[in-house]
Design a protein around this motif. Structure first.
Motif, mmCIF file in Angstrom:
data_model
loop_
_atom_site.group_PDB
_atom_site.id
_atom_site.type_symbol
_atom_site.label_atom_id
_atom_site.label_comp_id
_atom_site.label_asym_id
_atom_site.label_seq_id
_atom_site.Cartn_x
_atom_site.Cartn_y
_atom_site.Cartn_z
ATOM 1 N N VAL A 1 0.768 -1.013 -0.046
ATOM 2 C CA VAL A 1 0.090 -0.350 0.154
ATOM 3 C C VAL A 1 0.680 1.305 -0.067
ATOM 4 O O VAL A 1 0.766 2.334 -1.205
ATOM 5 N N VAL A 2 2.055 1.211 0.819
ATOM 6 C CA VAL A 2 2.858 2.227 0.939
ATOM 7 C C VAL A 2 3.469 2.932 0.028
ATOM 8 O O VAL A 2 3.632 3.468 -0.838
ATOM 9 N N GLY A 3 4.474 1.304 -1.017
ATOM 10 C CA GLY A 3 4.841 1.505 -2.217
ATOM 11 C C GLY A 3 3.812 1.631 -3.299
ATOM 12 O O GLY A 3 4.183 2.255 -3.920
ATOM 13 N N HIS A 4 2.616 1.523 -3.613
ATOM 14 C CA HIS A 4 1.497 1.646 -4.906
ATOM 15 C C HIS A 4 1.050 3.710 -4.232
ATOM 16 O O HIS A 4 1.211 4.174 -5.764
ATOM 17 N N ILE A 5 1.508 3.909 -3.035
ATOM 18 C CA ILE A 5 1.654 5.804 -2.604
ATOM 19 C C ILE A 5 2.523 6.214 -3.329
ATOM 20 O O ILE A 5 2.565 7.100 -3.908
ATOM 21 N N HIS A 6 3.861 5.762 -3.065
ATOM 22 C CA HIS A 6 4.993 6.165 -3.353
ATOM 23 C C HIS A 6 5.339 6.188 -4.408
ATOM 24 O O HIS A 6 5.553 7.488 -6.169
ATOM 25 N N ASP A 7 4.678 4.850 -5.266
ATOM 26 C CA ASP A 7 4.687 5.017 -7.053
ATOM 27 C C ASP A 7 4.060 6.146 -7.381
ATOM 28 O O ASP A 7 4.210 6.641 -8.691
ATOM 29 N N ILE A 8 2.821 6.363 -7.485
ATOM 30 C CA ILE A 8 1.613 7.952 -7.568
ATOM 31 C C ILE A 8 2.148 8.637 -7.273
ATOM 32 O O ILE A 8 2.549 9.959 -8.895
ATOM 33 N N LEU A 9 3.405 9.321 -6.546
ATOM 34 C CA LEU A 9 4.291 10.488 -6.329
ATOM 35 C C LEU A 9 4.980 10.403 -6.669
ATOM 36 O O LEU A 9 5.048 11.583 -7.986
ATOM 37 N N GLN A 10 5.894 9.949 -6.834
ATOM 38 C CA GLN A 10 6.978 9.435 -7.942
ATOM 39 C C GLN A 10 6.518 9.504 -9.723
ATOM 40 O O GLN A 10 7.463 10.190 -10.492
ATOM 41 N N LYS A 11 5.530 8.544 -10.234
ATOM 42 C CA LYS A 11 5.351 8.596 -11.220
ATOM 43 C C LYS A 11 4.749 10.076 -12.002
ATOM 44 O O LYS A 11 5.714 10.633 -13.168
ATOM 45 N N ASN A 12 4.444 11.098 -11.462
ATOM 46 C CA ASN A 12 3.958 12.285 -11.494
ATOM 47 C C ASN A 12 5.128 12.847 -10.743
ATOM 48 O O ASN A 12 5.297 14.475 -11.011
ATOM 49 N N GLY A 13 7.036 13.154 -10.251
ATOM 50 C CA GLY A 13 7.878 13.870 -10.849
ATOM 51 C C GLY A 13 7.879 13.725 -8.730
ATOM 52 O O GLY A 13 8.633 15.651 -8.604
#
Length: 139
Positions: free
Chosen positions: A22-34
């Motif tokens: 879950v934390v990795g998913h949120i981090h991925d969303i943030l990092q995917k958008n720069g």
């Protein structure tokens, strides 16, 4: 790039069974958008004051990150589509110097579930600029 603070309320079922994903998913969303993640901190499970989408309890996650203003809209859209996130709040953080003292990126920092950050009354008065004459002691 500006500093933002995101507070995420996560579904307890997902948080208890698969916290890292879950934390990795949120981090991925943030990092995917720069976004550049500076700090991630688990606040633990809490009982909610009222039901939100049928949930009585939730687990909070606080993330400090840097990103451009234009990246916030796609981040919000992606977060709204996530099944594990009940609610989230992203605000611009004005205490850049405090986070810059953290140093290197801290990933998946977890605190004890029962602890709440302590804030002294004098710090609250300084932050809110309430004159001492309006405090509860003088009323």
């Amino acid at each position: 790039m500006k500093l933002y603070e995101g507070l995420f309320l996560i579904d307890n079922v997902h948080a208890n069974t698969d916290w890292d994903n879950v934390v990795g998913h949120i981090h991925d969303i943030l990092q995917k958008n720069g976004a550049e993640i500076l700090k991630s901190e688990k606040w633990g499970e809490r009982k909610l004051a009222y039901k939100i989408k049928g949930h009585k309890r939730g687990t909070y996650l606080l993330i400090h990150f840097n990103t451009k203003n234009t990246a916030l809209a796609p981040i919000r859209r992606d977060l709204q589509l996530s099944d594990s996130i009940i609610r989230f709040l992203i605000i611009k953080d004005t205490k850049i110097e405090d986070v810059s003292q953290i140093g290197a990126v801290e990933r998946f920092v977890e605190k004890d579930a029962g602890t709440v950050p302590e804030v002294e009354d004098t710090e609250l008065l300084k932050e809110t600029n309430i004159p001492a004459a309006n405090t509860a002691e003088t009323l």
